[in-house]
Design a protein around this motif. Sequence first.
Motif, PDB file in Angstrom:
ATOM      1  N   TYR A  84       0.802  -1.227   0.000  1.00  0.00           N
ATOM      2  CA  TYR A  84       0.000   0.000   0.000  1.00  0.00           C
ATOM      3  C   TYR A  84       0.836   1.280   0.000  1.00  0.00           C
ATOM      4  O   TYR A  84       0.307   2.350  -0.234  1.00  0.00           O
ATOM      5  N   SER A  85       2.150   1.157   0.195  1.00  0.00           N
ATOM      6  CA  SER A  85       3.020   2.338   0.122  1.00  0.00           C
ATOM      7  C   SER A  85       3.440   2.645  -1.315  1.00  0.00           C
ATOM      8  O   SER A  85       4.072   3.661  -1.572  1.00  0.00           O
ATOM      9  N   GLN A  86       3.080   1.750  -2.234  1.00  0.00           N
ATOM     10  CA  GLN A  86       3.455   1.900  -3.641  1.00  0.00           C
ATOM     11  C   GLN A  86       2.225   2.173  -4.497  1.00  0.00           C
ATOM     12  O   GLN A  86       1.102   1.882  -4.079  1.00  0.00           O
ATOM     13  N   PRO A  87       2.434   2.697  -5.697  1.00  0.00           N
ATOM     14  CA  PRO A  87       1.288   2.897  -6.601  1.00  0.00           C
ATOM     15  C   PRO A  87       0.613   1.557  -6.934  1.00  0.00           C
ATOM     16  O   PRO A  87       1.281   0.520  -7.018  1.00  0.00           O
ATOM     17  N   ALA A  88      -0.690   1.605  -7.133  1.00  0.00           N
ATOM     18  CA  ALA A  88      -1.438   0.390  -7.495  1.00  0.00           C
ATOM     19  C   ALA A  88      -1.012  -0.099  -8.869  1.00  0.00           C
ATOM     20  O   ALA A  88      -0.741   0.695  -9.775  1.00  0.00           O
ATOM     21  N   GLY A  89      -0.954  -1.395  -9.021  1.00  0.00           N
ATOM     22  CA  GLY A  89      -0.641  -1.994 -10.319  1.00  0.00           C
ATOM     23  C   GLY A  89      -1.906  -2.157 -11.140  1.00  0.00           C
ATOM     24  O   GLY A  89      -3.006  -1.803 -10.712  1.00  0.00           O
ATOM     25  N   SER A  90      -1.764  -2.742 -12.326  1.00  0.00           N
ATOM     26  CA  SER A  90      -2.940  -3.007 -13.167  1.00  0.00           C
ATOM     27  C   SER A  90      -3.594  -4.309 -12.711  1.00  0.00           C
ATOM     28  O   SER A  90      -2.904  -5.263 -12.316  1.00  0.00           O
ATOM     29  N   VAL A  91      -4.895  -4.339 -12.750  1.00  0.00           N
ATOM     30  CA  VAL A  91      -5.637  -5.508 -12.275  1.00  0.00           C
ATOM     31  C   VAL A  91      -5.226  -6.768 -13.037  1.00  0.00           C
ATOM     32  O   VAL A  91      -4.963  -7.811 -12.432  1.00  0.00           O
ATOM     33  N   SER A  92      -5.146  -6.680 -14.359  1.00  0.00           N
ATOM     34  CA  SER A  92      -4.794  -7.862 -15.160  1.00  0.00           C
ATOM     35  C   SER A  92      -3.422  -8.406 -14.784  1.00  0.00           C
ATOM     36  O   SER A  92      -3.238  -9.622 -14.627  1.00  0.00           O
ATOM     37  N   LYS A  93      -2.476  -7.523 -14.632  1.00  0.00           N
ATOM     38  CA  LYS A  93      -1.114  -7.947 -14.270  1.00  0.00           C
ATOM     39  C   LYS A  93      -1.101  -8.580 -12.876  1.00  0.00           C
ATOM     40  O   LYS A  93      -0.449  -9.603 -12.655  1.00  0.00           O
ATOM     41  N   GLU A  94      -1.825  -7.987 -11.941  1.00  0.00           N
ATOM     42  CA  GLU A  94      -1.831  -8.513 -10.579  1.00  0.00           C
ATOM     43  C   GLU A  94      -2.533  -9.865 -10.497  1.00  0.00           C
ATOM     44  O   GLU A  94      -2.118 -10.738  -9.741  1.00  0.00           O
ATOM     45  N   ILE A  95      -3.599 -10.058 -11.289  1.00  0.00           N
ATOM     46  CA  ILE A  95      -4.257 -11.375 -11.339  1.00  0.00           C
ATOM     47  C   ILE A  95      -3.261 -12.410 -11.836  1.00  0.00           C
ATOM     48  O   ILE A  95      -3.121 -13.499 -11.257  1.00  0.00           O
ATOM     49  N   ALA A  96      -2.554 -12.073 -12.916  1.00  0.00           N
ATOM     50  CA  ALA A  96      -1.577 -13.010 -13.477  1.00  0.00           C
ATOM     51  C   ALA A  96      -0.486 -13.329 -12.463  1.00  0.00           C
ATOM     52  O   ALA A  96      -0.116 -14.504 -12.285  1.00  0.00           O
ATOM     53  N   GLN A  97       0.015 -12.319 -11.787  1.00  0.00           N
ATOM     54  CA  GLN A  97       1.081 -12.558 -10.813  1.00  0.00           C
ATOM     55  C   GLN A  97       0.583 -13.380  -9.629  1.00  0.00           C
ATOM     56  O   GLN A  97       1.301 -14.250  -9.129  1.00  0.00           O
ATOM     57  N   ALA A  98      -0.647 -13.139  -9.194  1.00  0.00           N
ATOM     58  CA  ALA A  98      -1.206 -13.928  -8.096  1.00  0.00           C
ATOM     59  C   ALA A  98      -1.326 -15.395  -8.495  1.00  0.00           C
ATOM     60  O   ALA A  98      -0.985 -16.294  -7.710  1.00  0.00           O
ATOM     61  N   GLN A  99      -1.774 -15.645  -9.723  1.00  0.00           N
ATOM     62  CA  GLN A  99      -1.922 -17.028 -10.164  1.00  0.00           C
ATOM     63  C   GLN A  99      -0.560 -17.694 -10.322  1.00  0.00           C
ATOM     64  O   GLN A  99      -0.387 -18.854  -9.925  1.00  0.00           O
TER      65      GLN A  99
END
Length: 161
Positions: A95-110
């Motif tokens: 939360y101290s950093q800028p938010a990423g893109s939803v698509s990229k974060e979904i991919a990274q989570a998976q």
Amino acid sequence: MDAIEQARTSDPWVKAWAPLQCPSEIIFDLLNHFDEQRARAERPAAFLAWAVETFGPVAKLRSERLMRFVEEAIELAQAEGMELSTLDRIASRVYSQPAGSVSKEIAQAQVCLETLSEVLGESASALAEKEFERVRSIPREEWIRRHAAKQAIGIAEPAHG
């Protein structure tokens, strides 16, 4: 006549591959692979359909899906022995950093989940199938009760319908 020989003479997919002179076992392995890939591709829609049938329209709210995802991720961290203080430090850093893109974060989570599964010697896909079978066996009334308990403490969206 064994199953392979029977398929060799009756299955249209096997007949189509026959001119390539592939052993039937290879053809069956390929077909099973394609069936698994198709099932894996269709699984998210089946999950969502079950959630909507069980919880109603609230299941399609992005905020609700996100809360359920975070809840499960935290439960996984807890099951693996992560201390709450570590989780707090991770959340503070994110939360101290800028938010990423939803698509990229979904991919990274998976990717991270599947990598953890591999480290643990598990198949994320097989575990998801098994869990889907388990949750479908729980009565809808129990799911509604659980959702209401979460809503009462502000960690679930109101159910409508």
